[in-house]
Design a protein around this motif. Sequence first.
Motif, short mmCIF file in Angstrom:
data_model
loop_
_atom_site.label_atom_id
_atom_site.label_comp_id
_atom_site.label_asym_id
_atom_site.label_seq_id
_atom_site.Cartn_x
_atom_site.Cartn_y
_atom_site.Cartn_z
N TYR A 28 0.83 -1.20 0.00
CA TYR A 28 0.00 0.00 0.00
C TYR A 28 0.86 1.25 0.00
O TYR A 28 0.58 2.22 -0.71
CB TYR A 28 -0.93 0.00 1.22
N ALA A 29 1.91 1.25 0.79
CA ALA A 29 2.71 2.47 0.96
C ALA A 29 3.52 2.81 -0.28
O ALA A 29 3.88 3.97 -0.48
CB ALA A 29 3.63 2.33 2.16
N THR A 30 3.82 1.82 -1.13
CA THR A 30 4.70 2.06 -2.27
C THR A 30 4.01 1.89 -3.62
O THR A 30 4.66 2.04 -4.66
CB THR A 30 5.91 1.11 -2.21
N THR A 31 2.71 1.60 -3.61
CA THR A 31 1.93 1.54 -4.85
C THR A 31 1.05 2.78 -4.89
O THR A 31 0.12 2.91 -4.09
CB THR A 31 1.05 0.28 -4.89
N PRO A 32 1.33 3.73 -5.77
CA PRO A 32 0.60 5.01 -5.75
C PRO A 32 -0.92 4.88 -5.76
O PRO A 32 -1.61 5.58 -5.01
CB PRO A 32 1.12 5.72 -7.01
N ALA A 33 -1.46 3.98 -6.57
CA ALA A 33 -2.91 3.84 -6.65
C ALA A 33 -3.50 3.34 -5.33
O ALA A 33 -4.60 3.76 -4.93
CB ALA A 33 -3.30 2.90 -7.79
N ALA A 34 -2.79 2.45 -4.65
CA ALA A 34 -3.25 1.92 -3.37
C ALA A 34 -3.07 2.95 -2.26
O ALA A 34 -3.95 3.13 -1.41
CB ALA A 34 -2.51 0.63 -3.04
N LEU A 35 -1.93 3.62 -2.25
CA LEU A 35 -1.70 4.68 -1.27
C LEU A 35 -2.76 5.76 -1.40
O LEU A 35 -3.19 6.36 -0.39
CB LEU A 35 -0.31 5.28 -1.47
N ARG A 36 -3.22 6.00 -2.62
CA ARG A 36 -4.23 7.03 -2.86
C ARG A 36 -5.50 6.75 -2.06
O ARG A 36 -6.19 7.69 -1.65
CB ARG A 36 -4.56 7.09 -4.36
N SER A 37 -5.81 5.50 -1.79
CA SER A 37 -7.00 5.18 -1.00
C SER A 37 -6.87 5.76 0.41
O SER A 37 -7.84 6.32 0.96
CB SER A 37 -7.19 3.66 -0.93
N PHE A 38 -5.69 5.63 1.02
CA PHE A 38 -5.47 6.24 2.34
C PHE A 38 -5.46 7.76 2.22
O PHE A 38 -5.96 8.46 3.11
CB PHE A 38 -4.15 5.74 2.92
N GLN A 39 -4.89 8.27 1.14
CA GLN A 39 -4.84 9.72 0.98
C GLN A 39 -6.23 10.33 0.80
O GLN A 39 -6.49 11.44 1.28
CB GLN A 39 -3.93 10.06 -0.21
N LYS A 40 -7.11 9.62 0.12
CA LYS A 40 -8.49 10.12 -0.02
C LYS A 40 -9.14 10.24 1.35
O LYS A 40 -9.82 11.23 1.64
CB LYS A 40 -9.30 9.18 -0.92
N LEU A 41 -8.93 9.23 2.20
CA LEU A 41 -9.45 9.33 3.56
C LEU A 41 -8.87 10.54 4.27
O LEU A 41 -9.59 11.29 4.94
CB LEU A 41 -9.14 8.04 4.32
N GLY A 42 -7.57 10.77 4.10
CA GLY A 42 -6.94 11.92 4.74
C GLY A 42 -7.51 13.24 4.26
O GLY A 42 -7.59 14.21 5.04
N GLU A 43 -7.94 13.30 3.02
CA GLU A 43 -8.50 14.54 2.47
C GLU A 43 -9.89 14.86 3.02
O GLU A 43 -10.37 15.98 2.86
CB GLU A 43 -8.55 14.46 0.95
#
Length: 449
Positions: free
Chosen positions: A244-259
Amino acid sequence: MKRKTAGMLLACVLILAGILSACGGNNNGNSGGSTSGTSNSSEGSSAEKKEKVKLSMLVDNNQEPIVIGEALVKKFTEKYPHIEIEIETRPGGSEGDNFVKTRLATGDMNDIFFYNSGSLLQALNPEQNLLDLTGEPFLDNLLESYLPVVSSNGKVFGVPFRSSVAGGWFYNKKIYEEYGLSVPKTWDELMANLEKLKGTGVAPIIGSYKDTWTSQLIVLADYYNVQQAEPNFANDYTANKAKYATTPAALRSFQKLGETVGYYNEDLLATTYDTALAMLAEGKGAHYPMLSSAVPVIEQNFPDLIDDIGFFAQPGDDPNNVGLTVWLPNAAYASANTKHPEEVKLFLSFIASTEGMDVVSSVYTPTGPYVVKGAELPEDVPQVVKDMLPYFTEGKTSPALEFLSPVKGPMLEQLTVEVGAGMRSPEEAAALYDQDVAKQALQLGLEGW
């Protein structure tokens, strides 16, 4: 039929559960729901001569499994009066997972129990703890696409007791109309809607983090978008080749939550799932990221407001490729230690039939298509369920990651609470989650870990 509560034992079993990890050729399915080779009349006449059998069934203490379980038991025991089934309830979430695992580990599991399909099933060591159903004729009633999520090493262990479930965003139509909002087709459009609602007195997003499992939805419902960007992510993730941390598309899922931080009700950490549904129905909040399993609860508790609720899939960046992440149905399983395997299989065959699904539809609103062949949705399902159907008919769906990979860590709900509440960065949470799933992968003995 009887029902009791497992809460009194919980404190004891959780001590043991601490050492365990925690976190959906017969033609019976198309023949009106027949579950045996004998007719009902002959079964009824012979049942009186059969020895009485008492079974127990464990379900979690949410409204849906209780109502469905009670209805299935009632109809089944009317057909087979020599069988009695007592229903027991357990907590939901990670607390309930610990309870199930402890009972299995101690050999004290109920004859039948409702539990998740997909990755969480693998953590139960099904080949040792569950009754093997491989080769049973009633499995032919099920869609082939469903069998892998209730299987381990080619052996089948469960049958679905409800319809499929979609993960996405509920929204209040009256609020959308009042503020001139449109259903978003991209994440940026969704964020613009949230910004328009900020400061209006209406919570742009309803958070119900008192029930920590509800905090995961934005991350989990984004999997359709992950798969579109990285088609091999599930396989690579399982093989320890993607993170998750190194795959941009997967990390984006956590980033969307952060937004979404700052757009929730102020008391999100104290708000429960039931309270959140009330806020949505009553127009106190505009959006609620949630599973479609919430529909029957809204319909029952707010029948006059159900038509005010709509649903859309969590959008990505392409307005022409908006798709839905789907949770395949949870299942009914049987303990390998049951003393009455034939009666247990008879009950499971009843569940896995059109008759069984008709019973489910009679007491609970379906939340998506059934996976039992020939089982159809009632014509009077609410519009909010119909909002989901175009994604299915257009082929714009993907199973949630937990149905494509056995790797799912128990810490996710704690991490998503921290991200959604602004207590931890998305990047740090994704990295910690990668560490968490590594522990589970090692426990499962997966190659590459």
